[in-house]
Structures are given as C-alpha cells and as structure tokens.
Design an enzyme around this catalytic site. Structure first.
Site, PDB file in Angstrom:
ATOM      1  N   ASP A  17      -6.571   4.288  -4.951  1.00  0.00           N
ATOM      2  CA  ASP A  17      -6.045   5.047  -3.811  1.00  0.00           C
ATOM      3  C   ASP A  17      -5.251   6.303  -4.178  1.00  0.00           C
ATOM      4  O   ASP A  17      -4.253   6.627  -3.515  1.00  0.00           O
ATOM      5  CB  ASP A  17      -5.172   4.149  -2.921  1.00  0.00           C
ATOM      6  CG  ASP A  17      -5.904   2.923  -2.411  1.00  0.00           C
ATOM      7  OD1 ASP A  17      -7.131   2.856  -2.571  1.00  0.00           O
ATOM      8  OD2 ASP A  17      -5.242   2.023  -1.866  1.00  0.00           O
ATOM      9  N   LYS A  83     -11.720   1.647   1.918  1.00  0.00           N
ATOM     10  CA  LYS A  83     -11.332   0.299   2.320  1.00  0.00           C
ATOM     11  C   LYS A  83     -10.192   0.367   3.320  1.00  0.00           C
ATOM     12  O   LYS A  83      -9.479   1.368   3.435  1.00  0.00           O
ATOM     13  CB  LYS A  83     -10.893  -0.517   1.105  1.00  0.00           C
ATOM     14  CG  LYS A  83      -9.657   0.041   0.380  1.00  0.00           C
ATOM     15  CD  LYS A  83      -9.343  -0.745  -0.880  1.00  0.00           C
ATOM     16  CE  LYS A  83      -8.142  -0.174  -1.632  1.00  0.00           C
ATOM     17  NZ  LYS A  83      -6.871  -0.194  -0.908  1.00  0.00           N
ATOM     18  N   CYS A 117      -1.160  -2.389  -3.058  1.00  0.00           N
ATOM     19  CA  CYS A 117      -2.575  -2.421  -3.453  1.00  0.00           C
ATOM     20  C   CYS A 117      -2.769  -2.775  -4.922  1.00  0.00           C
ATOM     21  O   CYS A 117      -3.671  -3.546  -5.269  1.00  0.00           O
ATOM     22  CB  CYS A 117      -3.235  -1.096  -3.128  1.00  0.00           C
ATOM     23  SG  CYS A 117      -3.221  -0.704  -1.361  1.00  0.00           S
TER      24      CYS A 117
END
Length: 204
Positions: A17, A83, A117
């Site tokens: 990310d 996602k 994450c």
C-alpha cells in the site's frame, strides 16, 4: 570445492500500500519509499519475485510512481492487486503467490501501515508456515508510536524484524555468489540513505 549457494532459497518481496495519497499522512513516508527502492533494485539482481497491493485505489490513488512498479520500463510484479481487506493475502494475490510453487517461502514485507496491513499480512503468512521478515527501515504508520508496538508484537508472533541491509546479506549468505558484486553496489549506492532511513525510522 562446491560453488557457494544463497542462504535464503525462496525469498519473495511484498510491498504493502505505498500509495501517493498516503505521502502526507505517513510518518517518514519518503524514507519507506527509499528503502523499498533499494530492495527493488536488489530484487532485480537476485531475481526475487515482487508482489504489491493498493488499498482502495479508486479513492487513495496509485502506488507512488518512483517505485516504477509495472511501468513500461519499470519492475514487473507477479501481482499488483487492489484490495479493501487489510491483509495483502486477498484471493488474487494468493493465487499468484501459489503459482511460485507449494514450498514455504521467506517473505520480506515493506510498506504501511505497520500496525494494520503489515501486521495482518505478517500474521496470515506466519499462519501458512512461511518465514516472514519485516523490514524495520521500510515500514511506517501515521502515528509513529504505533510502530514499535506493532514490531514487538510481530517478533512475539515469530516474525523476524530486521533491517534492509541485514536481510540482503542474509539472502546472499556468501560473498562468493555471482550476484554479490551487484548487491554490494546497491548497498554502496544507498549507504547515506540507509543511514538516514535507519535514524528516522528505527530510533531506540
């Protein structure tokens, strides 16, 4: 005498990310990107497969351009997946990861956020039996206080928390391998940046 072999046989690089819109919010974002660039150069030399994700790309934007992931002359990923889940191990990425083979791997994780994450991806990979390296000079969060808490938890869960340089030398294991000169060149190129990134992201 037998030819030297690498210490880590099946490494993979997971980039979590690192999107442009997170740049102003994440503590020392540029340092995380810098270390990731170093690891991507090394991954090309060592032929390490790369997997990347974005979080809600339509709202939060693309992966930051200086990483060059999947650009015309950039680094080709095995999967570059959007996602909504916090863990990177969503079905599309898992499918591409399994295509490498059924063997357990040494997965090195960089990106954001350390306590969300990165943590959930690490826990999922550990549950599957992989060895996970979390790169301390390549992970961060919006609130820097979250980082050491998350890294302490991940150590307790069985992850290896280490530095980018330590990982690269462990990956090689022997100065006699043919890729050593190339990796030594990357380490030298990033010498100043590595020192600055460690000072910014790995304060005692």
């Amino acid at each position: 005498m037998a030819a030297p072999t690498r210490r880590l046989i099946r490494p993979a690089l997971f980039i979590c990310d690192l999107q442009e819109k997170f740049r102003p919010a994440i503590h020392e974002f540029a340092r995380v990107v810098s270390t990731t660039q170093k690891l991507l150069k090394a991954a090309q030399i060592l032929d390490i497969p790369v997997f990347a994700t974005t979080q809600l790309r339509s709202k939060l934007g693309e992966t930051c351009p200086e990483l060059g992931l999947d650009a015309a002359n950039g680094i080709k990923t095995k999967a570059h997946v959007d996602k909504s889940a916090f863990s990177m191990l969503v079905p599309e990425l898992e499918k591409a990861f399994r295509e490498l083979g059924d063997e357990k791997r040494e997965v090195v994780i960089v990106g954001i956020e350390t306590h969300i994450c990165v943590t959930q991806t690490t826990l999922d990979l550990l549950k599957q039996g992989h060895k996970v390296y979390v790169i301390a000079d390549a992970v961060s969060s919006c609130n820097p206080q979250e980082i050491p808490i998350a890294l302490a938890r991940l150590r307790a869960e069985g992850a290896v928390v280490t530095s980018s340089e330590s990982f690269l030398y462990e990956c090689m294991g022997d100065a006699g391998i043919k890729e050593f000169k190339g990796i030594a060149g990357v380490v030298k190129e990033y010498n100043k940046a590595t020192r600055e990134n460690l000072e910014a992201l790995c304060k005692m």
